[in-house]
Design a protein around this motif. Sequence first.
Motif, mmCIF file in Angstrom:
data_model
loop_
_atom_site.group_PDB
_atom_site.id
_atom_site.type_symbol
_atom_site.label_atom_id
_atom_site.label_comp_id
_atom_site.label_asym_id
_atom_site.label_seq_id
_atom_site.Cartn_x
_atom_site.Cartn_y
_atom_site.Cartn_z
ATOM 1 N N TYR A 27 0.810 -1.210 0.000
ATOM 2 C CA TYR A 27 0.000 0.000 0.000
ATOM 3 C C TYR A 27 0.851 1.270 0.000
ATOM 4 C CZ TYR A 27 0.924 -0.262 5.026
ATOM 5 O OH TYR A 27 1.524 -0.346 6.254
ATOM 6 N N LEU A 28 2.174 1.104 0.177
ATOM 7 C CA LEU A 28 3.084 2.252 0.114
ATOM 8 C C LEU A 28 3.819 2.319 -1.225
ATOM 9 C CD1 LEU A 28 4.766 2.104 3.653
ATOM 10 C CD2 LEU A 28 2.746 3.403 2.945
ATOM 11 N N TRP A 29 3.707 1.275 -2.004
ATOM 12 C CA TRP A 29 4.580 1.117 -3.157
ATOM 13 C C TRP A 29 4.495 2.275 -4.151
ATOM 14 C CZ3 TRP A 29 8.886 -0.952 -4.086
ATOM 15 C CH2 TRP A 29 9.333 -1.168 -5.389
ATOM 16 N N ASN A 30 3.298 2.740 -4.432
ATOM 17 C CA ASN A 30 3.119 3.792 -5.443
ATOM 18 C C ASN A 30 3.119 5.200 -4.843
ATOM 19 O OD1 ASN A 30 2.919 2.086 -7.720
ATOM 20 N ND2 ASN A 30 0.844 1.537 -7.101
ATOM 21 N N ILE A 31 3.534 5.309 -3.600
ATOM 22 C CA ILE A 31 3.546 6.597 -2.906
ATOM 23 C C ILE A 31 4.958 6.974 -2.458
ATOM 24 C CG2 ILE A 31 2.671 7.843 -0.876
ATOM 25 C CD1 ILE A 31 0.215 5.996 -1.000
ATOM 26 N N TYR A 32 5.791 5.965 -2.200
ATOM 27 C CA TYR A 32 7.122 6.196 -1.655
ATOM 28 C C TYR A 32 8.219 5.900 -2.680
ATOM 29 C CZ TYR A 32 5.463 6.855 3.130
ATOM 30 O OH TYR A 32 4.866 7.356 4.266
#
Length: 123
Positions: A27-32
């Motif tokens: 759930y962090l992959w496309n944000i961080y």
Amino acid sequence: QVQLVESGGGLVQSGGSLELSCEVPFYLWNIYDVGWYRQVPGKQRELVAMISIDDSTTYGESVKGRFSISRDNSKHSQFLRMTSLRPEDTAVYYCYIHRSPGYQIPGHAYEYWGQGTQVTVSS
């Protein structure tokens, strides 16, 4: 609690190659943005490489041309391919992520660190 799962450290001879990997919560992959820092005792942690969510890369001066960072979206993992290793590359390598500019995710910090994995290059 955010956990970054690192693997791939170890002992290698000078001139050899090694690959590190770091799995990031999906759930962090496309944000961080993701990457690696390294540290030797008595010295500051230094940038090895970073790759952004749009695949822009940044490398530390001492590893340019020898290390390569990549992302695998299907595995929400990043990889650091290290070649032509030198004894001075010996360090603890830390997976590092920071929120990409312009993105927000409630309840999460700007950055996270992995626990570190030892890379030792023998001469």
